[in-house]
Design an enzyme around this catalytic site. Structure first.
Site, PDB file in Angstrom:
ATOM      1  N   PRO A   2       0.772  -1.212  -0.101  1.00 57.86           N
ATOM      2  CA  PRO A   2      -0.037   0.125   0.147  1.00 57.86           C
ATOM      3  C   PRO A   2       0.866   1.247   0.115  1.00 57.86           C
ATOM      4  CG  PRO A   2      -0.690  -1.577   1.689  1.00 57.86           C
ATOM      5  CD  PRO A   2       0.446  -2.019   1.276  1.00 57.86           C
ATOM      6  N   GLU A   3       0.247   2.445  -0.779  1.00 57.23           N
ATOM      7  CA  GLU A   3       1.243   3.534  -0.942  1.00 57.23           C
ATOM      8  C   GLU A   3       0.678   4.521   0.127  1.00 57.23           C
ATOM      9  OE1 GLU A   3       2.349   4.996  -4.461  1.00 57.23           O
ATOM     10  OE2 GLU A   3       2.315   2.817  -5.678  1.00 57.23           O
ATOM     11  N   LYS A  52       4.225   5.126   5.069  1.00 54.51           N
ATOM     12  CA  LYS A  52       3.503   3.902   4.939  1.00 54.51           C
ATOM     13  C   LYS A  52       3.658   3.381   6.428  1.00 54.51           C
ATOM     14  CE  LYS A  52       5.343   2.916   0.266  1.00 54.51           C
ATOM     15  NZ  LYS A  52       6.197   2.041  -0.613  1.00 54.51           N
ATOM     16  N   ARG A 257      12.819  -3.063  -8.336  1.00 60.39           N
ATOM     17  CA  ARG A 257      11.480  -2.749  -8.670  1.00 60.39           C
ATOM     18  C   ARG A 257      11.164  -2.537 -10.276  1.00 60.39           C
ATOM     19  NH1 ARG A 257       8.331  -1.442  -4.201  1.00 60.39           N
ATOM     20  NH2 ARG A 257       6.539  -1.697  -5.511  1.00 60.39           N
TER      21      ARG A 257
END
Length: 267
Positions: A2-3, A52, A257
């Site tokens: 989740p951002e 976060k 990423r």
């Protein structure tokens, strides 16, 4: 993972359903049993997010306790009306208020925090675009002195807190910035535009509960990359035509990423 907007939305939601109420806190799974016993029966005072990270505050008279939660890749909160049914699966922490309850499953961290722990967390995080007390100058200083690609720097939580892969890809596209540009080569005006855009986009995410990153005039053509996911300019659109110029969207791996960009629009 989740951002940042997800954690800020969670903080607001938990404040709404639990704020000012005494709550029952337990750890059906057992891994947070000692911490749950400390805050069980206390008043849920408030919740805040830093990037976060979620921090819950519990109060009993002058005594205050904090619980720190980092959802990581697999963590989630699920809600149900009170009284809650018997827990299903590996519930790390259960919070039950007068009308609603929530179960936390699969977090990377769920732990009691001290004021010193919170200070240390804040010290190692960059500014969070969603916090009113954020100082973008700290992020600019880190970026402008670095030879690392700006695409890597935006994902570094020590530089900017709360920005994940989707916001990274989309805000750089919207600014027309090559993600492989060295941070020290980024113009101050471009950084200011990126920061302003992040603040606006992430606030929309908090308000609506989902990301909206495509401008209305560009909101056409192929749909989103997956069901119930936002329509994007470049994120997870490898090889598809850019919504603006038609160039195939490029991808590469950066710091482990996937990175997405348009080689024509982002120069």
């Amino acid at each position: 993972m989740p951002e940042g907007h997800t954690l800020h939305r969670l903080a607001r939601r938990q404040q709404k359903i639990f704020g000012g109420s005494r709550v029952r806190v337990s750890s059906p799974q057992g891994r947070f049993a000692d911490g749950a016993a400390v805050v069980d029966g206390m008043e849920f005072a408030t919740a805040q997010a830093w990037g976060k990270h979620l921090v819950q505050y519990y109060r009993d008279g002058r005594r205050t306790e904090m619980v720190h939660v980092h959802l990581g890749l697999y963590g989630s909160f699920t809600e149900s009306p009170a009284p809650m049914d018997a827990p299903v699966g590996q519930v790390r922490m259960r919070i039950e208020g007068p009308e609603m309850g929530t179960d936390l499953r699969g977090p990377t961290a769920c732990e009691l925090y001290t004021p010193a722990d919170l200070d240390a967390l804040i010290a190692r995080l960059g500014p969070d675009p969603l916090r009113a007390d954020a100082d973008p100058e700290r992020a600019w200083t880190a970026i402008s002195r670095s030879s690392r690609p700006v695409g890597a720097l935006l994902m570094d939580q020590k530089v900017l807190a709360g920005v994940g892969n989707v916001y990274r890809a989309e805000v750089l596209f919207r600014a027309g910035i090559d993600p492989l540009l060295a941070g020290k080569s980024l113009r101050r005006s471009d950084f200011d535009a990126i920061w302003t855009d992040l603040v606006a986009l992430m606030k929309v995410g908090v308000r609506r509960g989902r990301m909206h990153v495509v401008r209305p005039e560009d909101d056409h053509g192929p749909g989103s990359y997956a069901r119930d996911r936002p329509r994007t300019y470049v994120y997870r659109r490898t090889g598809e035509k850019c919504r603006i110029c038609g160039t195939p969207v490029s991808t590469a791996e950066l710091d482990g990423r996937n990175l997405y960009w348009c080689s024509n629009c982002q120069t």
